[in-house]
Write an enzyme that holds these catalytic residues in place. Structure first.
Site: not given
Ligand code: UD1
Length: 375
Positions: A206
């Site tokens: 991821h």
């Molecule tokens: C975040 C953390 C990362 C961790 C990861 C674990 C930061 C900078 N990154 O990354 O260190 O390893 O979580 O999962 O804080 N999304 C959904 N549903 C959710 C959450 C996210 O659909 O419940 C999608 C959205 O499109 C979002 C994307 O995932 O834009 C990324 O989510 P985000 O929280 O920005 O970062 P992660 O890649 O999950």
């Protein structure tokens, strides 16, 4: 009574906070408030972990959701300032390296509230990773730096942080793993997926650097397809990764790849059932590098670096990079019986939550028990 306020936001935070919350609650000498920022919000990325870990529902939910780094961090900060004003915590406890961690630490520091950072001192020395920025800055402004391993202590001291603020408490995530392992092994996860113990590999991907770069991501998928020709590969797909797969138009090809099994993100117990009986793991996650070390499962970290070098030095982890040929060759060697055996690091023993609770009592001037960390 003095109050500790815990911040959780994203999936890897939940299994770190659960043991701390439990230990404080059992000792009964502090009150605590659990705040969920809502950085992760899907049921499978958040709610299921509270049930699986036996953690109470958050006292306060901010519902922040997704956004750019600046948007997400800023929104968490704005809402937390209000929460800290009304809750008046004596200590703010943050874990890990996600955007919610840094946002909470910044707000607390500006309001003069002491901060404890659990999992302090880890460094990949790669400033292109958002998590590395979050780690360095959170450590800089934290009053208590609670580390999982001695390499983290050394990093903090090298950066000029005061040794008196640092405590080696061990790896609190492993408390959750050891507490849940037996229950996880009783789940029908393997039979439902038609898998035999040690007869399959597990994969998680991821990181932005892996899945947001089309060339790197395609290379990783081709290496996985090779491995899937030797044994089934179960791949619970993170929402960010799912989005990239669909943007790159790869869904149909992947679904047709023999042996490759794309599934939805799993809950904590289900995923633990899967990893603890796997032959091999591929990952770019930090937590899985540590979990596989404790479980004795060979792990290939598909990144150029790790902030958790102890899993390589004494655990089962190999940092293999993102070159598909190198990944395939290393996986082949493991499947041919040459996987690392590894040992379990010091203080990854299921008692870190208790050590942390004792540190909080000492810091806040309550409780008189000797510190476990010093034992
Ligand atoms: C975040 C953390 C990362 C961790 C990861 C674990 C930061 C900078 N990154 O990354 O260190 O390893 O979580 O999962 O804080 N999304 C959904 N549903 C959710 C959450 C996210 O659909 O419940 C999608 C959205 O499109 C979002 C994307 O995932 O834009 C990324 O989510 P985000 O929280 O920005 O970062 P992660 O890649 O999950």
């Amino acid at each position: 009574m003095k109050k500790v306020l815990h911040i959780v936001g994203a999936r890897p935070n939940f299994m770190k906070v659960a043991p701390i919350h439990r230990a404080i609650s059992e000792r009964g000498s502090l009150t605590q408030t659990l705040v969920h920022t809502g950085q992760h919000y899907d049921v499978k990325m958040s709610d299921v972990f509270f049930t699986d870990l036996g953690m109470p529902a958050p006292d306060i939910h901010l519902g922040i959701g997704s956004g750019s780094h600046a948007e997400q961090t800023a929104k968490v900060m704005i809402e937390l300032e209000k929460v800290f004003t009304s809750e008046k915590p004596d200590l703010v406890s943050v874990v890990g390296d996600v955007n919610s961690t840094l946002a909470a630490a910044l707000v607390a520091a500006k309001m003069g509230i002491p901060i404890s950072h659990v999992e302090a001192g880890l460094r990949s020395f790669d400033r292109t990773m958002p998590e590395e920025i979050n780690r360095v800055l959170t450590d800089r402004i934290s009053d208590l730096l609670l580390t999982p391993s001695a390499d983290a202590d050394a990093n903090l001291i090298r950066e000029g942080l005061e040794p008196a603020r640092i405590r080696l408490v061990g790896n609190v995530m492993i408390d959750s793993l050891l507490a849940a392992r037996e229950k996880a092994l009783r789940l029908p996860t393997l039979s439902e997926l038609g898998l035999e113990p040690r007869g399959y590999a597990v994969c998680t991907l991821h990181r932005a650097s892996n899945v947001d770069d089309a060339k790197v991501f395609s290379g990783l998928l081709s290496a996985l397809s090779h491995v899937a020709s030797r044994l089934p590969v179960v791949f619970p797909v993170h929402p960010r990764t799912r989005k990239r797969i669909s943007e790159l138009g790869l869904a149909a090809t992947l679904e047709r790849t023999p042996g490759l099994r794309l599934v939805d993100p799993m809950g904590y117990l289900e995923f633990l059932a899967l990893t603890s009986q796997a032959r091999l793991a591929f990952t770019d996650s930090g937590g899985l590098q540590e979990e596989t070390t404790v479980l004795g499962i060979p792990c290939l970290t598909v990144r150029e670096n790790t902030e958790r070098p102890i899993t390589v030095d004494i655990g089962t982890n190999v940092v293999v990079g993102t070159d598909p040929v190198r990944i395939q060759q290393t996986a082949d060697r493991i499947l041919d019986g040459y996987g690392k055996k590894g040992r379990i690091p010091d203080r990854w023993d299921g008692r870190s939550g208790e050590r942390i609770a004792q540190e909080y009592e000492q810091f806040l001037g309550v409780g008189k028990t000797p510190r476990l960390a010093a034992v």
